[in-house]
Enzyme design. Structure first.
Site, PDB file in Angstrom:
ATOM      1  N   LYS A 200       0.855  -1.188   0.000  1.00  0.00           N
ATOM      2  CA  LYS A 200       0.000   0.000   0.000  1.00  0.00           C
ATOM      3  C   LYS A 200       0.891   1.237   0.000  1.00  0.00           C
ATOM      4  O   LYS A 200       1.712   1.421   0.902  1.00  0.00           O
ATOM      5  CB  LYS A 200      -0.905   0.007   1.234  1.00  0.00           C
ATOM      6  N   HIS A 328     -10.499  -7.292  -3.886  1.00  0.00           N
ATOM      7  CA  HIS A 328     -10.103  -6.243  -2.956  1.00  0.00           C
ATOM      8  C   HIS A 328     -10.595  -6.592  -1.556  1.00  0.00           C
ATOM      9  O   HIS A 328     -11.536  -7.368  -1.387  1.00  0.00           O
ATOM     10  CB  HIS A 328     -10.735  -4.926  -3.439  1.00  0.00           C
TER      11      HIS A 328
END
Length: 430
Positions: A200, A328
């Site tokens: 991320k 996701h």
């Protein structure tokens, strides 16, 4: 269907569980993640379960829609959808995220209310169907294309502990420098066996994030690597970064804002682009096709796409247009992870290992405790329905957390301003 198999009531229980100080484009995770637990009870005392979003806006629409299920059969999914659509109206102007930043994912946005509520009830009704048919949910979806579903290590830049120190620090420690990120990945891979790694990004200056990914590539040669700045980079920055990571990336997730920004990146790069931000419903899917499919991989999420069955339809569309599909995730517990596993197992066209935040959570809501990964994958439960049940003591404890934590809406921006009062959340930032 006999009357004893009709839905008698729907219980929605908000819960909260510890969430580490994970950095992202919008700011930083608050100490408590919010979810809600759905229990649909039939007249014969069977209970179908699910887990979904838990912010106040979601709790409000769930409470509004829940009475509409009374009297339906667990098999009446179309009737459920019709009733939900009549009661819950989409609103494209406000978000469950507080503050000024762009929402990181459509699951945080109330414009997806209809799809989110339908999904919340659909999974619990499928759990009931499986109990009644003595079959796992994956069989109701057409059967398993695979016996186990691969997941990816999901790395975050992070602080060692929350600024307010509401509880003991998590065991991962600080994750800022490249060496710390390699240590974070090593710990996660040793514990769970993951074969691929996602970082991320969008939280620190891009050169620091590139250095971290290059360190991961050196430490784990051959491991598929992804990076996701949540659209916090300009097109120019996105292209600079992808050049620096030439030969390293499996795919490039949401580097630049908007579908047209993604299309600019796609025209100048040969690395496939993935998204959970710009292709989030069928209209946006069509927009992507009209532009020549600059997004090559859809990271679906049954929580906001509208459930398990519609995600199967999405998979067929991806296959039709030669696009990849994966999944996701958000901060979640075992019921959501189990539903993802049934769904992913039922989809032959699953092209990449799925995301999961599960290693960042240290609580659980299901009987038997934490789900066990084998070589980075989860086996598909073979018991009736979802194959998991709620631990009543855990539900009581996590609901008590919700009652006392003081958090009702996710606010990554406000939390970040406790560390840096000048933080604006403006995007793209780099």
């Amino acid at each position: 269907m006999s009357k004893q198999h009709t839905i008698r009531r729907v219980h929605v229980t908000p819960i909260a569980f510890r969430d580490p100080p994970l950095l992202n484009a919008a700011g930083i995770h608050e100490p408590w993640a919010l979810r809600s637990i759905i229990q649909i009870e039939t007249s014969c005392a069977r209970v179908g379960i699910n887990e979904t979003y838990g912010d106040q806006a979601m709790l409000d629409v769930l409470a509004k829609a829940a009475p509409a299920l009374e009297g339906l059969s667990p098999w009446d999914l179309n009737a459920m959808e019709t009733r939900v659509r009549a009661l819950v109206q989409p609103d494209g102007h406000t978000s469950e995220f507080l503050g000024e930043q762009i929402s990181l994912a459509p699951g945080t946005h109330v414009s997806k209310n209809v799809a989110k509520v339908i999904s919340a009830f659909e999974v619990a009704m499928l759990d009931l169907q499986g109990q009644l048919a003595n079959a796992p949910v994956v069989d109701l979806l057409g059967g398993a294309a695979r016996d186990a579903v691969p997941f990816s290590a999901y790395l975050f830049f992070k602080y060692a502990e929350h600024i307010d120190k509401p509880y003991a620090a998590d065991p991962f420690g600080e994750g800022i420098a490249p060496a710390q990120m390699v240590a974070q990945a090593r710990r996660m891979i040793e514990q769970y066996g993951f074969k691929s790694i996602k970082l991320k990004a969008g939280a620190l200056p891009p050169e620091q994030e590139v250095a971290a990914l290059l360190a991961l590539a050196k430490a784990f040669p051959g491991a598929p690597l992804r990076i996701d700045p949540n659209a916090n980079w300009t097109v120019a920055t996105s292209l600079k970064v992808v050049e620096q990571l030439r030969g390293v990336l499996e795919y490039y997730e949401d580097p630049a804002p908007g579908l047209h920004g993604m299309a600019e990146v796609a025209r100048a790069s040969d690395v496939p682009l993935a998204t959970n931000m710009v292709v989030t419903d069928y209209k946006e899917f069509a927009d992507n096709v009209r532009l020549g499919c600059p997004v090559r991989i859809v990271l679906s999420d049954h929580h906001y796409w509208g459930g398990l069955r519609t995600t199967q339809q999405l998979a067929r569309l991806c296959q039709t247009f030669d696009m990849g599909l994966s999944m996701h995730s958000n901060s979640h517990l075992g019921i959501s992870l189990t539903a993802m596993t049934h769904l992913a197992a039922s989809v032959p066209h699953l092209a990449y290992a799925c995301d999961t935040h599960y290693p960042w959570q240290d609580e659980e809501i299901v009987q038997g405790g934490r789900l066990q990964f084998e070589n980075g994958s989860l086996r598909v439960p073979r018991g009736p329905g979802l194959g998991v049940s709620i631990d009543p003591q855990a539900l009581e404890r996590l609901h008590d957390n919700w009652l006392h934590c003081g958090t009702r809406n996710r606010d990554d921006l406000g939390q970040m301003r406790k560390y840096d009062p000048t933080f604006t959340g403006k995007q793209p930032r780099y």
